[in-house]
Design an enzyme around this catalytic site. Structure first.
Site, PDB file in Angstrom:
ATOM      1  N   LEU A 402       0.872  -1.173   0.000  1.00 16.64           N
ATOM      2  CA  LEU A 402       0.000   0.000   0.000  1.00 16.64           C
ATOM      3  C   LEU A 402       0.907   1.219   0.000  1.00 16.64           C
ATOM      4  O   LEU A 402       1.951   1.224   0.659  1.00 16.64           O
ATOM      5  CB  LEU A 402      -0.906   0.033   1.233  1.00 16.64           C
ATOM      6  CG  LEU A 402      -1.958  -1.081   1.382  1.00 16.64           C
ATOM      7  CD1 LEU A 402      -2.739  -0.885   2.678  1.00 16.64           C
ATOM      8  CD2 LEU A 402      -2.906  -1.112   0.194  1.00 16.64           C
ATOM      9  N   ASP A 403       0.522   2.266  -0.733  1.00 12.77           N
ATOM     10  CA  ASP A 403       1.288   3.506  -0.699  1.00 12.77           C
ATOM     11  C   ASP A 403       1.430   3.980   0.744  1.00 12.77           C
ATOM     12  O   ASP A 403       0.554   3.724   1.592  1.00 12.77           O
ATOM     13  CB  ASP A 403       0.583   4.604  -1.501  1.00 12.77           C
ATOM     14  CG  ASP A 403       0.626   4.336  -2.991  1.00 12.77           C
ATOM     15  OD1 ASP A 403       1.408   3.466  -3.408  1.00 12.77           O
ATOM     16  OD2 ASP A 403      -0.131   4.994  -3.727  1.00 12.77           O
ATOM     17  N   GLN A 404       2.496   4.713   1.015  1.00 14.52           N
ATOM     18  CA  GLN A 404       2.745   5.201   2.372  1.00 14.52           C
ATOM     19  C   GLN A 404       1.551   5.981   2.917  1.00 14.52           C
ATOM     20  O   GLN A 404       1.178   5.831   4.075  1.00 14.52           O
ATOM     21  CB  GLN A 404       3.990   6.085   2.394  1.00 14.52           C
ATOM     22  CG  GLN A 404       4.341   6.607   3.781  1.00 14.52           C
ATOM     23  CD  GLN A 404       5.660   7.350   3.810  1.00 14.52           C
ATOM     24  OE1 GLN A 404       6.295   7.564   2.778  1.00 14.52           O
ATOM     25  NE2 GLN A 404       6.092   7.763   4.979  1.00 14.52           N
TER      26      GLN A 404
END
Length: 557
Positions: A402-404
């Protein structure tokens, strides 16, 4: 000069709920004991930083002068909390600016030498510009191109003539013989030799015209190399003087110069000018207890900086990270009483949605990496925390990412076999994923599909863009849940898993044409405390139990 600011200067205190959730740790080992020391970036620190961003946005000069800014939440001896703010380097050419933490001690000692060196460097810069813009360079390029065109045209003409001579030789051999044939063939050879002479003459003309220009260019290039060496020597000399003069103090009261703190010959330019050293040094020398810190980029970014306005960053790997252990030394811990603000990550910050002997599903908070980054300043992640906390943690691997700034369900495998089996399900598109997002605009269509080729330009990471020649296919189904004023709440069901897929599909004009709320990277200018994208549901077959798992994590916005 006012340096300590009230929290109300940045945030609405009445609306703030105490939240110690941590999105990043500034950390380093004490040079004396080897103890790992930590200072968190909490949601409150980020809220204060967002308040500072709103202030910076009111003045265009801050956007033109791109740099890092930082805030440090501190506690006074009487228990009151205040805020320090700092900028990296100089602000509008000044190191001392009202309301901001000053530079660390030592700059005044080298200010005259710095001014003289900067003047010399500017003179070198102007000469370099002049040499790079030498008129002979353009003349050489123009004439060289013209000669190449003439040579190509001549070669084409000579090739056609050669073909015609070949055909003529065949015809003459069939129609003539004896002396007449010999004379005719010699005439063809004379024509061939004339073509060779013509080509050599043009090459001589090319050399006589271009060589003087080339010599002047080579002389200019040699001067450029000489000037660059002078510039490097001047910069190193100034940096050495500054590093010897600059002095940092930690919370134990210990003071050392940058030369003493950094390995000899390896001090990068600008060390000591970043926000974190300024803030922590000021707090240590004024009896202030640091609680949380946040740093972000604001303004234009040059090609070699690769920074995004409004995005948070950790301690830079080369300049700040090597100083962190010293700067954080002497911070209060549990043994000295009071609340411990420097605890390691706990399970409370990583809610477990599902767990068995083969896998774990975590509700990842926004702002935390899924896996450790490549550099020291971005090692904090779901995987690194769980590896530290769990007895079998070293065997953990994230099955996907997942993106940060995206929150929601993240799957981790506890053994290699489970990892391979789950990864195969993702690769073969057998995993159902549902994300919830808020778009910063009104979407008129109710549902549909977006299919675009996405490509990550290596010159502009991490930005992804639509590219029909180089891009990889990506497909997302979407459905509108509700419309809330000027915002639209949607569900995304991605069928592929490209980097930033949902963010580009939302923002690009060939997709929905409306960025996700809080997505500054892809054009959302509306102020928001986070990226409004959440991995809400995931369905997959348990690789060992052979039954379908349907996991959900409530959307937090």
């Amino acid at each position: 000069m006012l340096v300590l600011h009230s929290l109300a200067h940045f945030i609405d205190i009445n609306s703030v709920v105490s939240n110690l959730s941590v999105s990043y740790y500034y950390q380093g080992r004490c040079p004396h004991t080897g103890e790992l020391l930590k200072l968190p970036r909490t949601l409150i620190a980020e809220a204060i930083a967002y308040g500072l961003m709103q202030q910076l946005a009111k003045n265009d000069c801050y956007e033109r002068e791109g740099k890092m800014y930082g805030v440090l939440l501190v506690e006074l001896p009487d228990g009151e909390q205040r805020v320090l703010k700092a900028f990296s380097g100089l602000l509008r050419g000044e190191s001392l600016v009202e309301g901001w933490v000053p530079s660390i001690p030592g700059r005044d000692e080298v200010v005259l030498e710095e001014a003289r060196t900067l003047a010399e460097l500017d003179t070198i810069k102007q000469e370099l510009i002049s040499l790079k813009q030498l008129p002979e360079r353009q003349q050489y390029e123009t004439l060289s191109s013209e000669f190449e065109q003439q040579l190509r045209a001549m070669s084409d003409r000579h090739r056609d003539s050669k073909h015609q001579r070949h055909e003529k030789r065949l015809l003459l051999s069939q129609t003539l013989n004896g002396e007449l044939l010999t004379t005719a063939l010699e005439q063809l050879e004379v024509q061939s030799r004339q073509h060779g002479i013509e080509r050599r003459q043009l090459k001589r003309q090319q050399n006589s015209t271009l060589q003087p220009l080339q010599q002047r260019i080579l002389t200019a290039d040699a001067r450029i190399r000489e000037l660059k060496q002078q510039r490097q020597a001047l910069s190193r000399q100034l940096q050495a003087q500054m590093h010897a003069a600059y002095s940092l103090t930690n919370f134990s009261g210990e003071s050392l110069s940058l030369q003493q703190l950094m390995p000899a010959g390896s001090i990068p330019t600008g060390t000591g000018e970043c926000c974190a050293p300024k803030l922590l040094h000021y707090a240590a020398t004024h009896g202030l207890k640091p609680l949380a810190m946040a740093e972000f980029w604001w303004g234009a970014s040059s090609a070699n900086q690769d920074k995004i306005q409004g995005q948070f960053y950790g301690a830079c790997a080369e300049r700040c990270q090597p100083l962190m252990g010293f700067l954080l030394s002497g911070l209060p811990d549990k043994g000295r009483g009071g609340k411990n603000h420097f605890l390691t990550a706990s399970f409370a910050e990583l809610p477990i949605i599902y767990e068995d002997e083969w896998l774990i599903a975590i509700n990842k908070p926004a702002g935390l990496l899924s896996v450790p980054g490549r550099y020291l300043n971005n090692q904090d992640s779901v995987v690194s925390r769980l590896r530290h906390l769990l007895a079998d943690g070293m065997g953990l691997n994230a099955v996907h990412r997942l993106d940060q700034e995206t929150s929601g369900i993240l799957l981790l495998a506890r053994d290699s076999q489970t990892y391979r089996q789950l990864s195969q399900q993702f690769q073969e598109r057998q995993v159902y994923k549902l994300y919830e997002a808020v778009l910063c605009g009104s979407l008129t269509i109710a549902q549909g599909a977006i299919e675009l080729p996405l490509w990550g330009n290596p010159e502009n990471r991490p930005y992804q863009q639509v590219n029909w020649q180089r891009g990889k296919s990506s497909l997302t189904n979407f459905r509108v849940i509700s419309r809330e004023g000027n915002y639209t709440r949607v569900e995304f069901m991605p069928l592929t898993g490209r980097t930033h897929q949902l963010r580009v599909h939302a923002a690009d004009s060939l997709g929905l044409g409306i960025p996700i709320l809080g997505d500054r990277l892809y054009g959302c200018s509306t102020s928001a405390n986070r990226l409004h994208l959440h991995a809400r549901e995931i369905h997959f077959e348990h690789p060992q139990l052979k039954e379908t798992l349907r996991l959900q994590a409530k959307t937090p916005f």
